[in-house]
Design a protein around this motif. Structure first.
Motif, PDB file in Angstrom:
ATOM      1  N   VAL B 230       0.835  -1.196   0.000  1.00 42.27           N
ATOM      2  CA  VAL B 230       0.000   0.000   0.000  1.00 42.27           C
ATOM      3  C   VAL B 230       0.872   1.248   0.000  1.00 42.27           C
ATOM      4  O   VAL B 230       0.631   2.201  -0.745  1.00 42.27           O
ATOM      5  N   SER B 231       1.937   1.222   0.805  1.00 38.62           N
ATOM      6  CA  SER B 231       2.765   2.423   0.875  1.00 38.62           C
ATOM      7  C   SER B 231       3.525   2.634  -0.432  1.00 38.62           C
ATOM      8  O   SER B 231       3.725   3.766  -0.864  1.00 38.62           O
ATOM      9  N   ALA B 232       3.925   1.561  -1.110  1.00 37.65           N
ATOM     10  CA  ALA B 232       4.628   1.729  -2.378  1.00 37.65           C
ATOM     11  C   ALA B 232       3.779   2.510  -3.372  1.00 37.65           C
ATOM     12  O   ALA B 232       4.285   3.272  -4.184  1.00 37.65           O
ATOM     13  N   LEU B 233       2.497   2.322  -3.303  1.00 41.38           N
ATOM     14  CA  LEU B 233       1.610   3.009  -4.240  1.00 41.38           C
ATOM     15  C   LEU B 233       1.152   4.371  -3.727  1.00 41.38           C
ATOM     16  O   LEU B 233       1.041   5.322  -4.482  1.00 41.38           O
ATOM     17  N   ALA B 239       7.670  12.457   2.830  1.00 40.44           N
ATOM     18  CA  ALA B 239       6.802  13.594   2.537  1.00 40.44           C
ATOM     19  C   ALA B 239       5.460  13.172   1.949  1.00 40.44           C
ATOM     20  O   ALA B 239       4.548  13.979   1.833  1.00 40.44           O
ATOM     21  N   SER B 240       5.362  11.896   1.557  1.00 40.90           N
ATOM     22  CA  SER B 240       4.103  11.454   0.955  1.00 40.90           C
ATOM     23  C   SER B 240       3.391  10.402   1.802  1.00 40.90           C
ATOM     24  O   SER B 240       2.327   9.923   1.437  1.00 40.90           O
ATOM     25  N   ARG B 241       3.982  10.066   2.929  1.00 38.52           N
ATOM     26  CA  ARG B 241       3.490   8.938   3.729  1.00 38.52           C
ATOM     27  C   ARG B 241       1.988   9.040   4.031  1.00 38.52           C
ATOM     28  O   ARG B 241       1.275   8.068   4.028  1.00 38.52           O
ATOM     29  N   ASP B 242       1.526  10.276   4.300  1.00 36.60           N
ATOM     30  CA  ASP B 242       0.120  10.429   4.684  1.00 36.60           C
ATOM     31  C   ASP B 242      -0.793  10.610   3.474  1.00 36.60           C
ATOM     32  O   ASP B 242      -1.953  11.007   3.616  1.00 36.60           O
ATOM     33  N   TYR B 249       1.797  17.756  -1.959  1.00 39.51           N
ATOM     34  CA  TYR B 249       3.103  17.128  -2.004  1.00 39.51           C
ATOM     35  C   TYR B 249       4.124  18.043  -2.697  1.00 39.51           C
ATOM     36  O   TYR B 249       5.248  18.237  -2.205  1.00 39.51           O
ATOM     37  N   ILE B 250       3.732  18.602  -3.849  1.00 43.57           N
ATOM     38  CA  ILE B 250       4.654  19.477  -4.576  1.00 43.57           C
ATOM     39  C   ILE B 250       5.030  20.690  -3.715  1.00 43.57           C
ATOM     40  O   ILE B 250       6.196  21.115  -3.677  1.00 43.57           O
ATOM     41  N   GLU B 251       4.050  21.211  -2.995  1.00 38.32           N
ATOM     42  CA  GLU B 251       4.351  22.311  -2.071  1.00 38.32           C
ATOM     43  C   GLU B 251       5.412  21.910  -1.054  1.00 38.32           C
ATOM     44  O   GLU B 251       6.362  22.640  -0.786  1.00 38.32           O
ATOM     45  N   ARG B 252       5.228  20.714  -0.515  1.00 40.47           N
ATOM     46  CA  ARG B 252       6.170  20.254   0.510  1.00 40.47           C
ATOM     47  C   ARG B 252       7.590  20.162  -0.041  1.00 40.47           C
ATOM     48  O   ARG B 252       8.541  20.597   0.605  1.00 40.47           O
ATOM     49  N   ILE B 253       7.751  19.547  -1.246  1.00 44.56           N
ATOM     50  CA  ILE B 253       9.129  19.366  -1.704  1.00 44.56           C
ATOM     51  C   ILE B 253       9.733  20.680  -2.207  1.00 44.56           C
ATOM     52  O   ILE B 253      10.950  20.836  -2.237  1.00 44.56           O
ATOM     53  N   SER B 254       8.879  21.649  -2.578  1.00 43.04           N
ATOM     54  CA  SER B 254       9.417  22.928  -3.043  1.00 43.04           C
ATOM     55  C   SER B 254      10.193  23.639  -1.949  1.00 43.04           C
ATOM     56  O   SER B 254      11.062  24.450  -2.233  1.00 43.04           O
TER      57      SER B 254
END
Lengths: 408, 665
Positions: B230-233, B239-242, B249-254
């Motif tokens: 499930v987590s792989a997908l 940063a994407s765990r939740d 997500y893009i905001e977070r990595i920016s």
């Protein structure tokens, strides 16, 4: 046997039909099944009252059966199949102390005698003759076609060949050429030959008590040997009054006091009714089931009422609905024959399966891949059932089935 | 009203009508005396058969299950005693040739379901017992639940659809919690084969995610395996765990720092290489990283090995273009294809860089464009789908599958070219994309697929990968045409077709185990000896197989019954970790792991298999071979092989597919 009323009649069913037994077992009268000895074990296991009897030929032992049943207190015998009609006549002659019933039954069993009797009684019949060998058939074919002013080489008008003592479409052949004549097996003689009538073929089922029609159904054939439905189209039902008169003539000519008859008629293009033949037993092609689907009463139970001497008029009035107006719809069935030479499986045509009138089928899976060539009308591989509110749509739908492959 | 709504209304009307007919048929059955039940059962079953084919039909069956049972639907059959029924027989009955049996089993399962849910009672069936039975049925038929059709299933057609519908219905009602562990190991088994098409697996994982979310499971290995999937997908990195959604997500990595980004990249790479699945976040990350000027994150995010890294350094511009054009939210798997392609080193093969440049600028036209659009929907342009498909086929040649189509030869050819001759494959793709035709030659005569009638696959598959969707209809026609050109030649036409169709490397001689005219075995012992001599390292002078060789397999089911002829390719013959000599092969079927009966169970991992390979012990494999290619000049027929070795193989064949092929003497 519970909930059986001992004050009402006690009937014997002559012949083995699970449908008939099931229906009568659910009815309020005592009954016994008279059938060949092979059915004995089955009847014991299922608590079906049973008298073993071999119907192969009518002989002096018919008296023995009559007395066996009389000793049991049976009031009347009901024939289920063509082959048991004369047995029922012989037995009922004893049980009801009316020797005339045996003679009457013999008339029903001999298509030629039947036809002559009808003719003598002023009922219109087509040209017919008896045939004892193939020569008779050829002569009849020639004569009929000479009468029609055909020249040598013109295609013949067909004639119909019906083995004397077979029922329904078994043993019924349509003969057009001398070659067709050669294909008739010896055992189908003697037979009745009839000229072909172009017209509307239909059958009648009539339940009779005290010489009076209690219920008269008209079964319209779409194609003989393939499909039938009840009640008939309004166009055919428009003739109901005349048809009723014809049935009353039959009752008079054949001196029928009670029971059930199943005659066939032609309505020709010049609007004349021709009598074909009559049987004193339930029709084939599960017509009683169609009637039950359309009207809601069980035809076999109706038979019991019509035969039982103890039945009252009140019972009859309560049992039978009013013809045509009480029908919930039109019920029809189609006898399926494989159309291809080699078939491997049963597959209901998509347009049939999705048609709102289609109910279900009782078709068997092909047991053998090779399709026997149809000689006589033969037997179908099962029936497909339809029900709907419009007789014309149903008729066209049944006709359409003839072009579809159920076996591929 | 849309067409879809209209047809849904038709379905509903049809269902209401059928339910009326069913009730009438049930009433007749109810009325009948016990001895007359059988006559009225068949009409009920006939109507049931049509109802279960309708959407929503099984609900209707279930509502009436108890009543039908009481009416005597099961009277006189084994089903009348539910307590003695065996769950392992259910699957076969559901695909019975007689629709009445299918309907009977569906009604039976509906009865179990009603009892399991407490809606109905049965004197010989308890609620727990019913539930347990259904769980077993599900676990035994998971394959049908998630639709990875094999030959046997494909041959069943509509019968299989009924089964799938019934099994899915049970799963919807019983839930998959109890069968989760079976499901998880099934998914891992499929993932290890690294198919290009992962839609089914993703569906399965989504189901698991729902199940975990709704009901939770006991901690343990099942849960661990399930969560890994499930987590792989849905959340492979910190940063994407939740599973926050792409925008967040893009905001977070920016605003992430360098080591944070590096952690993200490596997290994605690890999850991708662990499962073969690419998360949507991963795809978004890659696209984002293309424009991240500070530092190249692509090699890390693709998890490249040394060969891949070397390609990155040489062809960075091309690779960035490929990512930009192929990796999208609709085509995340292109990233895995690209990573594998780079690590295969095929960019160093001279024609490949121009071939991929051509692919980047390729415009699909006409029928070819429509086919891709039909197969993959309007999410992204057909060019993107095709490019993504090209990257995947080149990166995972053994991940090509035939879908639910009788086109094993074409799928095998595509896989073989992707492995052996990738620029030739791209040449074919270009021909079809631009001209909607394929040109090949058969012994010097030109063949043009556009001039030929449709082959086995008709207009071609749409349930396969983009390259197959594009090519198979054409390949199939050419294959059929080559067959026609061989008409009248004695022997099996594959002898000539295979080398002409696939390439020079297919050995020119061909051994066939059966006489084509009679279908009986012919010279079988020599056939077996020759296979040993051609392929077994101990009998062929230790020569490894250079190119994949096409071969024909007689596929059998778990009961060893013959199912059909099937095309595979032999990839290599080698010893596994335990010293067993094994044949490693490619099966264009979507799932190589099949039970062919009598212990011949194709392994897909754990015996030295590479991704996408199936393997069997040498003798077991040989017992199912009916056709293989061999060099004509090297016909030492292995006379040195002991008779008992040959005899053992022969026995296995005769116990299965060759049972009625023993020649009459």
């Amino acid at each position: 046997m519970t909930d059986k009323n001992p004050d009402k009649g006690y009937v014997a069913l002559l012949g083995w039909s699970l449908n008939a037994i099931d229906a009568v077992d659910r009815f309020d009268r005592r009954y016994v099944v008279v059938a060949p000895p092979w059915a004995e074990e089955y009847c014991q296991q299922n608590d079906i009252p049973f008298v073993p009897w071999d119907f192969d030929r009518l002989n002096e032992r018919s008296h023995e059966l009559a007395h066996t049943l009389e000793d049991m207190g049976v009031d009347v015998a009901i024939p289920i199949f063509e082959e048991t009609v004369e047995w029922a006549g012989a037995v009922n002659a004893v049980l009801l102390k009316n020797p005339r019933l045996l003679g009457q039954a013999m008339l029903f069993r001999d298509k030629s005698l039947m036809k002559r009797r009808a003719q003598l009684g002023g009922i219109r019949v087509g040209v017919f003759e008896e045939a004892h060998d193939r020569g008779d058939v050829i002569r009849f074919l020639k004569r009929v076609n000479q009468t029609l002013l055909k020249l040598d080489g013109d295609p013949n008008d067909p004639i119909h060949f019906k083995a004397f003592d077979k029922s329904g479409t078994a043993g019924h052949r349509v003969i057009r050429t001398p070659e067709d004549v050669d294909n008739i097996p010896d055992e189908e003689f003697p037979a009745l030959l009839e000229s072909h009538l172009d017209g509307w073929e239909f059958a009648v089922e009539a339940w009779i008590k005290n010489g009076k029609i209690e219920f008269l159904n008209i079964s319209e054939y779409v194609t003989l040997g393939y499909s039938v439905f009840v009640p008939a189209t309004p166009e055919l039902e428009a003739h109901r009054e005349r048809i009723t008169e014809e049935i009353e003539k039959l009752i008079e000519v054949f001196d029928i006091d009670f029971g059930f008859i199943h005659p066939e008629y032609f309505l020709t293009n010049d609007n004349k009714l021709y009598f074909g033949e009559v049987a004193y037993r339930p029709p084939g092609f599960n017509a009683l089931e169609l009637i039950e689907r359309a009207y809601g009463f069980n035809g076999y139970q109706g038979l019991v009422l019509a035969f039982d001497p103890k039945t009252t008029q009140e019972e009859l009035d309560a049992f039978f609905p009013k013809e045509v107006v009480d029908a919930k719809g039109h019920a029809g069935c189609f006898g399926v024959y494989p159309r291809r030479r080699v078939v491997s499986r049963l597959e209901i045509p998509e347009e049939t399966a999705s048609h709102p009138f289609f109910e279900f089928h009782e078709l068997s899976d092909p047991r053998e891949q090779k399709v026997a060539k149809r000689s006589a009308f033969g037997t179908h591989w099962g029936l497909a059932y339809f029900f709907g509110d419009n007789a014309h749509d149903l008729r066209d739908l049944l006709k359409k089935q003839e072009e579809l492959d159920y076996y591929v | 009203m849309s067409l879809k709504e209209a047809s849904a209304m038709d379905d509903e009307a049809a269902l209401i009508r059928l339910s009326g007919t069913l009730d009438m048929a049930i009433e007749r059955l109810e009325r009948a005396r016990p001895f007359a039940k059988s006559r009225y059962q068949r009409p009920v079953l006939d109507v049931l058969g049509r109802i279960i084919a309708q959407p929503g039909g099984l609900d209707m069956v279930r509502q009436r299950a108890e009543r039908m049972d009481a009416a005597g639907l099961f009277a006189g059959s084994d089903w009348d005693r539910p307590e003695v029924l065996l769950p392992q027989l259910v699957g076969n009955t559901l695909v019975s040739e007689d629709p009445a049996f299918q309907a009977l089993e569906a009604a039976n399962l509906a009865r179990f379901l009603a009892v399991a849910d407490g809606e109905a009672r049965h004197s010989n069936l308890h609620q727990e017992g019913a539930r347990h039975f259904l769980t077993q049925v599900l676990a035994l038929n998971l394959k049908d639940l998630f639709g990875v059709p094999d030959e046997a299933a494909r041959a069943l057609g509509a019968r299989q659809d009924v089964k799938r519908r019934v099994v899915t219905y049970i799963a919807d009602h019983v839930g998959l919690n109890d069968v989760l562990s079976v499901l998880v190991s099934e998914i891992w088994r499929l993932l290890e084969q690294r198919s290009i098409q992962v839609g089914v697996v993703k569906d399965m994982i989504a189901q698991i995610a729902v199940a975990l979310n709704e009901r939770g499971t006991e901690p343990g290995s099942t849960r661990l395996g399930a969560e890994r999937l499930v987590s792989a997908l849905f959340g492979p990195t910190s940063a994407s765990r939740d599973d926050p959604g792409l925008a967040v997500y893009i905001e977070r990595i920016s605003i992430a720092d360098d080591s944070g980004l590096s952690r993200e990249a490596m997290g994605f790479a690890r999850a991708m290489h662990d499962t073969g699945l690419v998360s949507d976040y991963h795809a978004a990350f890659l696209t984002w990283a293309l424009d991240h000027e500070e530092r190249p994150l692509i090699p890390e995010a693709l998890g490249l090995g040394s060969t891949g890294l070397d390609c990155w350094r040489h062809y960075r511009g091309l690779i960035e273009k490929l990512i930009r054009s192929a990796v999208s939210p609709a085509t995340p798997q292109a990233a895995y294809g690209l990573a594998m392609l780079l690590d295969r080193g095929i960019l160093h093969h001279t024609p490949m860089v121009p071939a991929l440049e051509r692919q980047l600028s390729l415009r699909l036209v006409g029928a070819a464009r429509e086919r891709i659009a039909i197969g993959f929907g309007p999410g992204v342009p057909p060019e993107t789908q095709l490019l993504a498909g090209v990257l995947q086929v080149l990166g995972q040649p053994l991940g090509v599958g035939q879908g639910a189509n009788p086109t094993c030869q074409s799928a095998r050819a595509i896989a073989m070219w992707a492995l052996n001759d990738p620029d030739y494959l791209l040449h074919l793709v270009t021909q079809v994309a631009e001209f909607d035709t394929l040109q090949m030659q058969f012994e010097g005569s030109p063949i043009n697929s556009a001039d030929l009638p449709a082959g086995l696959a008709g207009a071609g598959p749409i349930d396969a990968d983009p390259v197959s969707v594009l090519l198979v209809a054409h390949l199939d026609r050419i294959y059929a045409e080559m067959g026609r050109l061989c008409a009248g030649r004695p022997g099996d036409p594959h002898t000539w077709i295979n080398p002409q169709f696939h390439g020079w490397w297919v050995s020119r001689d061909c051994a066939v185990a059966v006489d084509v005219a009679t279908g009986k075995l012919a010279g079988y012992e020599d056939f077996l000896r020759r296979f040993f001599a051609a392929y077994h390292p101990e009998h062929n002078g230790g020569r490894p197989l250079g190119h994949p060789q096409p071969a024909g397999i007689a596929v059998t089911d778990a009961q060893q019954r013959f199912v059909g002829w099937h095309a595979i390719s032999i990839l290599r013959v080698a010893e596994d970790q335990s010293g067993q000599m094994r044949v490693y092969f490619y099966n264009p079927n979507n799932d190589s792991g099949q039970d062919w009966g009598n212990g011949v169970v194709v392994s897909t991992s754990g015996h030295g298999e590479r991704y996408g390979e199936g393997s069997l012990k040498f003798e077991a494999f040989l017992s199912r071979v009916y056709l293989f290619h061999d060099e004509p000049l090297r016909s030492q027929h292995g006379q040195d092989i002991p008779g008992n070795v040959i005899g053992a193989v022969s026995e296995k064949a005769i116990a299965s597919w060759a049972a009625d092929r023993w020649p009459e003497t």
